[in-house]
Design a protein around this motif. Structure first.
Motif, PDB file in Angstrom:
ATOM      1  N   VAL A  22      30.551  49.743  15.175  1.00 22.63           N
ATOM      2  CA  VAL A  22      30.971  50.044  16.544  1.00 22.63           C
ATOM      3  C   VAL A  22      32.477  50.252  16.539  1.00 22.63           C
ATOM      4  N   GLU A  23      32.889  51.418  16.981  1.00 23.61           N
ATOM      5  CA  GLU A  23      34.312  51.744  17.042  1.00 23.61           C
ATOM      6  C   GLU A  23      34.809  51.572  18.463  1.00 23.61           C
ATOM      7  N   VAL A  24      35.934  50.906  18.611  1.00 19.68           N
ATOM      8  CA  VAL A  24      36.587  50.723  19.905  1.00 19.68           C
ATOM      9  C   VAL A  24      37.904  51.469  19.865  1.00 19.68           C
ATOM     10  N   SER A  25      38.184  52.267  20.897  1.00 20.65           N
ATOM     11  CA  SER A  25      39.471  52.963  20.957  1.00 20.65           C
ATOM     12  C   SER A  25      39.999  52.958  22.387  1.00 20.65           C
ATOM     13  N   GLY A  26      41.312  53.076  22.498  1.00 19.59           N
ATOM     14  CA  GLY A  26      41.964  53.178  23.802  1.00 19.59           C
ATOM     15  C   GLY A  26      41.791  51.966  24.693  1.00 19.59           C
ATOM     16  N   ALA A  27      41.626  50.778  24.131  1.00 19.89           N
ATOM     17  CA  ALA A  27      41.368  49.581  24.947  1.00 19.89           C
ATOM     18  C   ALA A  27      42.623  49.135  25.688  1.00 19.89           C
ATOM     19  N   TRP A  28      42.433  48.747  26.963  1.00 17.18           N
ATOM     20  CA  TRP A  28      43.517  48.187  27.770  1.00 17.18           C
ATOM     21  C   TRP A  28      42.930  47.368  28.903  1.00 17.18           C
ATOM     22  N   VAL A  29      43.720  46.430  29.410  1.00 19.00           N
ATOM     23  CA  VAL A  29      43.352  45.603  30.558  1.00 19.00           C
ATOM     24  C   VAL A  29      44.374  45.880  31.645  1.00 19.00           C
ATOM     25  N   ARG A  30      43.903  46.060  32.879  1.00 16.26           N
ATOM     26  CA  ARG A  30      44.814  46.331  33.993  1.00 16.26           C
ATOM     27  C   ARG A  30      45.573  45.054  34.367  1.00 16.26           C
ATOM     28  N   SER A  31      46.885  45.173  34.535  1.00 12.07           N
ATOM     29  CA  SER A  31      47.714  44.030  34.907  1.00 12.07           C
ATOM     30  C   SER A  31      47.351  43.543  36.314  1.00 12.07           C
ATOM     31  N   THR A  32      47.747  42.308  36.614  1.00 15.92           N
ATOM     32  CA  THR A  32      47.449  41.708  37.915  1.00 15.92           C
ATOM     33  C   THR A  32      48.742  41.288  38.607  1.00 15.92           C
ATOM     34  N   VAL A  33      48.604  40.928  39.872  1.00  8.65           N
ATOM     35  CA  VAL A  33      49.706  40.355  40.639  1.00  8.65           C
ATOM     36  C   VAL A  33      49.379  38.886  40.880  1.00  8.65           C
ATOM     37  N   PRO A  34      50.385  38.054  41.184  1.00  6.50           N
ATOM     38  CA  PRO A  34      50.103  36.636  41.430  1.00  6.50           C
ATOM     39  C   PRO A  34      49.021  36.456  42.497  1.00  6.50           C
ATOM     40  N   GLY A  35      48.082  35.572  42.209  1.00  5.92           N
ATOM     41  CA  GLY A  35      46.997  35.290  43.144  1.00  5.92           C
ATOM     42  C   GLY A  35      45.767  36.164  42.959  1.00  5.92           C
ATOM     43  N   GLN A  36      45.891  37.250  42.221  1.00  2.00           N
ATOM     44  CA  GLN A  36      44.743  38.127  41.978  1.00  2.00           C
ATOM     45  C   GLN A  36      43.798  37.436  41.012  1.00  2.00           C
ATOM     46  N   MET A  37      42.519  37.373  41.359  1.00  5.98           N
ATOM     47  CA  MET A  37      41.547  36.605  40.576  1.00  5.98           C
ATOM     48  C   MET A  37      40.662  37.455  39.672  1.00  5.98           C
ATOM     49  N   GLY A  38      40.813  38.775  39.709  1.00  5.95           N
ATOM     50  CA  GLY A  38      39.972  39.618  38.869  1.00  5.95           C
ATOM     51  C   GLY A  38      40.676  40.892  38.467  1.00  5.95           C
ATOM     52  N   THR A  39      40.234  41.469  37.355  1.00  8.93           N
ATOM     53  CA  THR A  39      40.766  42.747  36.895  1.00  8.93           C
ATOM     54  C   THR A  39      39.730  43.407  35.990  1.00  8.93           C
ATOM     55  N   GLY A  40      40.041  44.588  35.527  1.00  9.85           N
ATOM     56  CA  GLY A  40      39.118  45.314  34.661  1.00  9.85           C
ATOM     57  C   GLY A  40      39.702  45.549  33.281  1.00  9.85           C
ATOM     58  N   ALA A  41      38.806  45.672  32.304  1.00 10.20           N
ATOM     59  CA  ALA A  41      39.168  46.061  30.942  1.00 10.20           C
ATOM     60  C   ALA A  41      38.448  47.366  30.644  1.00 10.20           C
ATOM     61  N   PHE A  42      39.144  48.266  29.961  1.00 12.62           N
ATOM     62  CA  PHE A  42      38.651  49.618  29.771  1.00 12.62           C
ATOM     63  C   PHE A  42      38.828  50.036  28.316  1.00 12.62           C
ATOM     64  N   MET A  43      37.938  50.899  27.823  1.00 10.21           N
ATOM     65  CA  MET A  43      37.993  51.348  26.423  1.00 10.21           C
ATOM     66  C   MET A  43      36.913  52.393  26.201  1.00 10.21           C
ATOM     67  N   SER A  44      36.927  52.971  25.021  1.00 12.90           N
ATOM     68  CA  SER A  44      35.850  53.861  24.573  1.00 12.90           C
ATOM     69  C   SER A  44      35.099  53.154  23.457  1.00 12.90           C
ATOM     70  N   LEU A  45      33.760  53.196  23.513  1.00 20.67           N
ATOM     71  CA  LEU A  45      32.906  52.578  22.503  1.00 20.67           C
ATOM     72  C   LEU A  45      32.030  53.637  21.863  1.00 20.67           C
ATOM     73  N   THR A  46      31.990  53.663  20.533  1.00 19.73           N
ATOM     74  CA  THR A  46      31.116  54.575  19.805  1.00 19.73           C
ATOM     75  C   THR A  46      30.358  53.775  18.762  1.00 19.73           C
ATOM     76  N   ALA A  47      29.037  53.782  18.867  1.00 20.02           N
ATOM     77  CA  ALA A  47      28.186  53.082  17.903  1.00 20.02           C
ATOM     78  C   ALA A  47      27.589  54.105  16.949  1.00 20.02           C
ATOM     79  N   ARG A  48      27.922  53.977  15.695  1.00 20.58           N
ATOM     80  CA  ARG A  48      27.466  54.938  14.685  1.00 20.58           C
ATOM     81  C   ARG A  48      25.945  55.091  14.704  1.00 20.58           C
ATOM     82  N   ASP A  49      25.212  53.980  14.748  1.00 20.74           N
ATOM     83  CA  ASP A  49      23.750  54.020  14.664  1.00 20.74           C
ATOM     84  C   ASP A  49      23.063  53.648  15.970  1.00 20.74           C
TER      85      ASP A  49
END
Length: 167
Positions: A22-49
Motif C-alpha cells: 500500500v503506497e501513501v502519498s501527499g499525506a497531510w492533516v489540517r491545522s486547528t485553532v484553539p478549542g477546535q475538537m476535530g480535523t481531517g487527514a488527507f492523502m492518496s492510497l494505492t494498493a498494488r493488489d
C-alpha cells in the motif's frame, strides 16, 4: 503451543509484507485553532493488489474514523465508513469534501509544522491484516496547493467544518 506461535508469526509477517503493498502519498492533516475538537487527514492510497482500509488510530485523537462526505440533494452529508475499498492498482483520494480520515476529540491543538502519528489498518484481498504507521505533517492547505496554487484554490470551503462533526 508451537502452532499458535507459528500462526502468530505468519500473520505478523503477512501484515508486514502486505503493508509494503500500500503506497501513501501527499499525506497531510489540517491545522486547528484553539478549542477546535476535530480535523481531517488527507492523502492518496494505492494498493498494488487491492485492499480495504478498515481502521485508523492516532494518539492525538480520542476517536479516529474513515469518513465520506457527499451531496444528497442540496445537503452535504458526512458519515463514518467501516470499510473503504482500495481497488487493485487504483489510487483512492482522501481529500476535503470526499473520503477522509476524521480525527475527533483532539487532545491538543494541531499547528502548522507539527506532525501527527497515524496508524492505518488494512485487510488484503485474502482478509489478512496489515498496518502502516505514518508521521503526517500538519498544514493549513494541501502540500500540492503550496506548489503553485493559491490557498483559495486548494480550499474547497470545508476548512472549518471538521470541528462541527457530532457522533
Amino acid at each position: 503451543m508451537k502452532l499458535k506461535v507459528l500462526t502468530a508469526a505468519l500473520l505478523l509477517a503477512s501484515g508486514t509484507l502486505y503493508a509494503q503493498g500500500v503506497e501513501v502519498s501527499g499525506a497531510w492533516v489540517r491545522s486547528t485553532v484553539p478549542g477546535q475538537m476535530g480535523t481531517g487527514a488527507f492523502m492518496s492510497l494505492t494498493a498494488r493488489d487491492g485492499a480495504r482500509l478498515v481502521g485508523v488510530s492516532s494518539p492525538v485523537a480520542g476517536v479516529a474514523e474513515v469518513h465520506e462526505m457527499k451531496m444528497e440533494g442540496d445537503v452535504m452529508k458526512m458519515r463514518a465508513m467501516p470499510v473503504l475499498e482500495l481497488p487493485a492498482g487504483q489510487t483512492v483520494q482522501l481529500k476535503p469534501g470526499g473520503y477522509h480520515l476524521m480525527l475527533m476529540d483532539l487532545k491538543q491543538p494541531l499547528r502548522k509544522g507539527d506532525t501527527v502519528p497515524l496508524t492505518l489498518r488494512f485487510q488484503d484481498a485474502k482478509g489478512l491484516p496489515g498496518k502502516l504507521e505514518l508521521s503526517v505533517p500538519v498544514s493549513t492547505v494541501a502540500p500540492s496547493a503550496m506548489a503553485g496554487n493559491t490557498p483559495a484554490q486548494a480550499d474547497d470551503g470545508t476548512a472549518g467544518r471538521h470541528g462541527e462533526h457530532k457522533n
